[in-house]
Scaffold this motif. Structure first.
Motif, PDB file in Angstrom:
ATOM      1  N   ALA A  22       0.834  -1.206   0.000  1.00 41.57           N
ATOM      2  CA  ALA A  22       0.000   0.000   0.000  1.00 41.57           C
ATOM      3  C   ALA A  22       0.869   1.257   0.000  1.00 41.57           C
ATOM      4  CB  ALA A  22      -0.926  -0.004   1.209  1.00 41.57           C
ATOM      5  N   ALA A  60      -0.041   5.218  -0.836  1.00 40.79           N
ATOM      6  CA  ALA A  60      -0.895   5.501   0.311  1.00 40.79           C
ATOM      7  C   ALA A  60      -0.010   5.911   1.485  1.00 40.79           C
ATOM      8  CB  ALA A  60      -1.715   4.267   0.670  1.00 40.79           C
ATOM      9  N   THR A  89      -3.008   3.865   4.711  1.00 37.37           N
ATOM     10  CA  THR A  89      -2.676   2.442   4.692  1.00 37.37           C
ATOM     11  C   THR A  89      -3.386   1.729   5.829  1.00 37.37           C
ATOM     12  OG1 THR A  89      -0.524   2.840   3.699  1.00 37.37           O
ATOM     13  CG2 THR A  89      -0.783   0.772   4.873  1.00 37.37           C
ATOM     14  N   TRP A  91      -7.328   1.873   4.996  1.00 43.39           N
ATOM     15  CA  TRP A  91      -7.806   1.215   3.775  1.00 43.39           C
ATOM     16  C   TRP A  91      -7.308  -0.210   3.619  1.00 43.39           C
ATOM     17  CZ3 TRP A  91     -11.769   3.314   1.511  1.00 43.39           C
ATOM     18  CH2 TRP A  91     -11.954   4.691   1.625  1.00 43.39           C
ATOM     19  N   VAL A  92      -6.227  -0.550   4.321  1.00 47.38           N
ATOM     20  CA  VAL A  92      -5.665  -1.890   4.132  1.00 47.38           C
ATOM     21  C   VAL A  92      -5.640  -2.702   5.438  1.00 47.38           C
ATOM     22  CG1 VAL A  92      -3.601  -3.177   3.456  1.00 47.38           C
ATOM     23  CG2 VAL A  92      -4.321  -1.186   2.126  1.00 47.38           C
ATOM     24  N   LEU A 149     -10.143  -6.503  -1.457  1.00 48.87           N
ATOM     25  CA  LEU A 149     -10.533  -5.721  -2.633  1.00 48.87           C
ATOM     26  C   LEU A 149     -10.604  -6.617  -3.871  1.00 48.87           C
ATOM     27  CD1 LEU A 149      -8.314  -2.509  -2.227  1.00 48.87           C
ATOM     28  CD2 LEU A 149     -10.686  -2.840  -1.513  1.00 48.87           C
ATOM     29  N   ASP A 202     -10.340  -3.191  -8.064  1.00 49.12           N
ATOM     30  CA  ASP A 202     -10.032  -2.233  -7.002  1.00 49.12           C
ATOM     31  C   ASP A 202      -8.570  -2.303  -6.589  1.00 49.12           C
ATOM     32  OD1 ASP A 202     -12.555  -1.275  -7.037  1.00 49.12           O
ATOM     33  OD2 ASP A 202     -13.290  -2.469  -5.355  1.00 49.12           O
ATOM     34  N   ASN A 203      -7.972  -3.501  -6.694  1.00 43.84           N
ATOM     35  CA  ASN A 203      -6.540  -3.618  -6.420  1.00 43.84           C
ATOM     36  C   ASN A 203      -5.747  -2.768  -7.417  1.00 43.84           C
ATOM     37  OD1 ASN A 203      -5.072  -5.583  -4.432  1.00 43.84           O
ATOM     38  ND2 ASN A 203      -7.051  -6.542  -4.864  1.00 43.84           N
ATOM     39  N   PHE A 227      -6.126   0.933  -6.887  1.00 46.89           N
ATOM     40  CA  PHE A 227      -5.658   1.483  -5.605  1.00 46.89           C
ATOM     41  C   PHE A 227      -4.678   2.657  -5.762  1.00 46.89           C
ATOM     42  CE2 PHE A 227      -3.185   1.602  -1.699  1.00 46.89           C
ATOM     43  CZ  PHE A 227      -4.143   1.459  -0.713  1.00 46.89           C
ATOM     44  N   THR A 247      -6.571   5.706  -7.107  1.00 43.19           N
ATOM     45  CA  THR A 247      -7.490   6.294  -6.132  1.00 43.19           C
ATOM     46  C   THR A 247      -6.712   7.154  -5.144  1.00 43.19           C
ATOM     47  OG1 THR A 247      -8.591   4.172  -6.283  1.00 43.19           O
ATOM     48  CG2 THR A 247      -9.453   5.707  -4.668  1.00 43.19           C
ATOM     49  N   ARG A 248      -5.546   6.625  -4.695  1.00 44.59           N
ATOM     50  CA  ARG A 248      -4.723   7.385  -3.738  1.00 44.59           C
ATOM     51  C   ARG A 248      -4.242   8.686  -4.361  1.00 44.59           C
ATOM     52  NH1 ARG A 248      -6.874   4.889  -0.960  1.00 44.59           N
ATOM     53  NH2 ARG A 248      -7.242   6.913  -0.157  1.00 44.59           N
ATOM     54  N   ARG A 273      -0.981  -3.683 -11.204  1.00 41.36           N
ATOM     55  CA  ARG A 273      -1.169  -2.699 -10.139  1.00 41.36           C
ATOM     56  C   ARG A 273       0.091  -1.841  -9.966  1.00 41.36           C
ATOM     57  NH1 ARG A 273      -2.040  -4.804  -4.045  1.00 41.36           N
ATOM     58  NH2 ARG A 273       0.168  -5.279  -4.370  1.00 41.36           N
TER      59      ARG A 273
END
Lengths: 267, 341
Positions: free
Chosen positions: A168, A173, A178, A181-182, B97, B101-102, B105, B108-109, B153
């Motif tokens: 993450a 992030a 992190t 969300w994780v 996720l 969505d993975n 990620f 989105t961040r 990703r």
């Protein structure tokens, strides 16, 4: 190895006897609570829901039930927050022997005889003037509930792959996102299961509560205990059945949640 | 955040050292990773290659030295601001996720508009051959598919550098070879700098522009596969990459490293071509491989070696046959080799 038929039957019979022995004393309150007699005679000679009517029409019982639910809820929230903070800090501690010592301290209330905690808390609460107060009950029950949330969340974290946090971070992030969300979504099932156990621990707690109750603030188990010493009318069985149903449902939910977490981490 | 230029960044490692309380994991590493190249960190486990990758990623802190990314010192830049793509051995996909969505990620961040995210994610899914898998969860995918998602990703936000930590280590041989080609193709197409960690020399030879060979926290040699094979600078490199026969010189601490196709086997006491050197060996056994013969030999010091040949004299066929090993000094390398005990 194949088990022969007679051995199989004998083992099953033994299992049934032991199960009955374990469960029967609890199950018996259910028929008792539906008796039409005004005494706890088993087996009941007829059936009636009147003891439930009496339970819910008597303000003393309903107040006690309300108190137990409220205290249980507050304990669940508090113990889960504290347990989460503790479990994450224990994981982050570099000094593993210190972490293990702290963990032992956190789990102490589970090993310590309840009566010792009760006497200690009573002396403390007398001094603080917390006897018979809501925050007194919440504080006392949280001491007992905290080990359960710490264990549940520590187990959840152990099954959590810390590399997900590295992933993450590498994907942009920051540490806070992190976590939210994780880390949190993956530990949530164990937090919920910890919260359920915390609620149940508070909800059926008698010993500490006997020391710190007051005529103005009672919990359901305490009221049951004091009513059984005065008279034994089946309202008691109705109350017991209610407690049993609530705790059983919550504990099973908690077990399912923690079981699913373990399963998921294997995959 | 790195701009999405169409080239990779260059990485300068200068005097990079990582010391743990009881060990020295990396000892004064200086290495220049060129923009857009595929560099492999190769070495046995515990040689420091993964530690170096983690230092570049920012997961651990340097004891000494500095890391520059396109001239920018990144020693103290936290992981989430380095903007490097990282692919892990065990995929590290978020289990809660979906596949889409993975991949979304990192976008989105970066607060990218939803519509744009959807387009980019779908494009990545298509490239990875996983269209239609977007709504599944990682656990519903095979290992190879999961690693493709992890690659997607790590690439979707167009990092200038991609770090890959033994990404194929958890896959079976067939799948590994397929994904090697796929990674090679991706590298060609995106043109970013790839730093790839592996302990598998064949994988390193297949993929890399250059290879850095690690041993006990130090880099033994950096070079192309051909350079490492034909001109190894040390016994360690010679033995780690490819097969060879090592013949110690009778005096001094040097040894000849002879690759299997650079040596010839002759009958004992026969005439040696001009300028060639020889050693007495024993042919243990010879195996016919279609393209030629492979001979396993034993030297007087009991070390073993391999020689390849098109054909050999009939008198040398058999088991435990004495022979002469010959080679020309210009075709082989000489490395420092302290006498073995």
């Amino acid at each position: 190895m194949r088990t022969s038929l007679p051995t199989k039957i004998a083992l099953w019979a033994l299992a049934v006897v032991v199960s009955a022995w374990l469960v029967f004393p609890s199950i018996i309150v259910i028929p008792l609570s539906f008796t039409d007699k005004a005494s706890l005679v088993f087996p009941p000679s007829g059936w009636s829901p009147r003891w439930y009517e009496r339970f819910f029409s008597n303000p003393a019982w309903t107040m006690a039930l309300g108190n137990s639910l409220l205290i249980g809820l507050l304990v669940a929230v508090l113990a889960t927050i504290l347990g989460t903070l503790a479990a994450f800090s224990l994981r982050a501690l570099r000094n593993r022997s210190l972490a293990n010592a702290l963990k032992l301290g956190l789990l102490a209330p589970m090993i310590m005889p309840g009566i010792i905690i009760a006497i200690g808390l009573y002396a403390l609460f007398l001094k603080l003037g917390w006897v018979g107060t809501l925050h007194g009950f919440v504080f006392a029950h949280t001491v007992l509930a905290l080990p359960f949330t710490v264990i549940a969340i520590t187990v959840g974290l152990a099954g959590f792959d810390a590399q997900l946090e590295q992933a993450a971070l590498s994907l942009g992030a920051n540490p806070l996102s992190t976590f939210f969300w994780v880390t949190l979504p993956n530990v949530l099932p164990s937090m919920i299961s910890g919260a359920l156990f915390a609620f149940v621990t508070s909800f059926d707690e008698v010993l500490l509560s006997l020391f710190i109750k007051s005529p103005y603030l009672n919990t359901l188990p305490v009221l049951m205990y004091s009513s059984v010493t005065r008279n034994t009318d089946p309202t008691l069985a109705a109350a017991a059945t209610l407690i049993m149903v609530i705790t059983t449902v919550l504990v099973i939910t908690g077990l399912i949640l923690s079981g699913r977490k373990k399963h998921a981490s294997v995959l | 955040m790195p701009a999405s230029s169409n080239r990779g960044a260059e990485i300068y490692l200068d005097g990079v050292t990582k010391r743990y309380p009881t060990s020295l994991a990396l000892d004064d590493i200086t290495l220049h990773v060129r923009a857009g190249e595929f560099l492999t960190l190769l070495g046995p486990s515990g040689s420091g290659k993964t530690t170096l990758l983690n230092l570049i990623a920012g997961f651990i802190e340097l004891t000494a030295g500095s890391i520059h990314l396109d001239g920018r010192r990144i020693n103290d830049v936290p992981v989430h601001k380095r903007g490097l793509g990282i692919v892990f051995q065990h995929y590290a996909l978020f289990p809660h996720l979906t596949v889409s969505d993975n991949i979304a990620f990192p976008l989105t961040r970066r607060k990218m508009p939803k519509e744009q995210i959807r387009e980019l994610v779908n494009a990545e899914l298509a490239t990875a051959g996983l269209s239609g898998y977007g709504k599944r969860f990682p656990r519903e995918l095979s290992g190879g598919q999961q690693q493709r998602v992890a690659l997607a990703r790590a690439l979707v936000f167009k990092p200038e550098v991609l770090l890959l930590d033994e990404p194929l280590g958890a896959l079976d041989k067939n799948l590994r070879e397929r994904l090697q080609l796929e990674i090679r193709r991706i590298h060609r197409e995106v043109g970013r700098t790839f730093v790839f960690v592996t302990h598998d020399q064949e994988e390193a030879l297949t993929l890399s522009d250059r290879i850095a060979v690690f041993n006990e926290g130090r880099i033994e040699q950096v070079g192309t596969a051909q350079e490492l094979y034909e001109r190894p600078v040390s016994l360690f490199v010679a033995e780690f990459i490819g097969e060879s026969t090592v013949v110690p010189e009778t005096t001094g601490d040097m040894a000849w490293v002879i690759r299997p196709e650079k040596a010839k086997l002759l009958e004992p006491h026969s005439e040696v071509p001009g300028g060639c050197l020889t050693a007495d060996v024993m042919i243990q056994q010879s195996v016919y491989l279609g393209s030629g013969w492979k001979h396993e030999i034993v030297l007087p010091d009991n070390t073993t070696g391999v020689v390849r040949s098109d054909r050999i004299p009939d008198s040398l066929h058999g088991v435990n046959i004495p022979a002469q090993l010959t080679w020309h000094p210009s075709e082989v390398t000489r490395v420092s080799a302290p006498k073995r005990t």
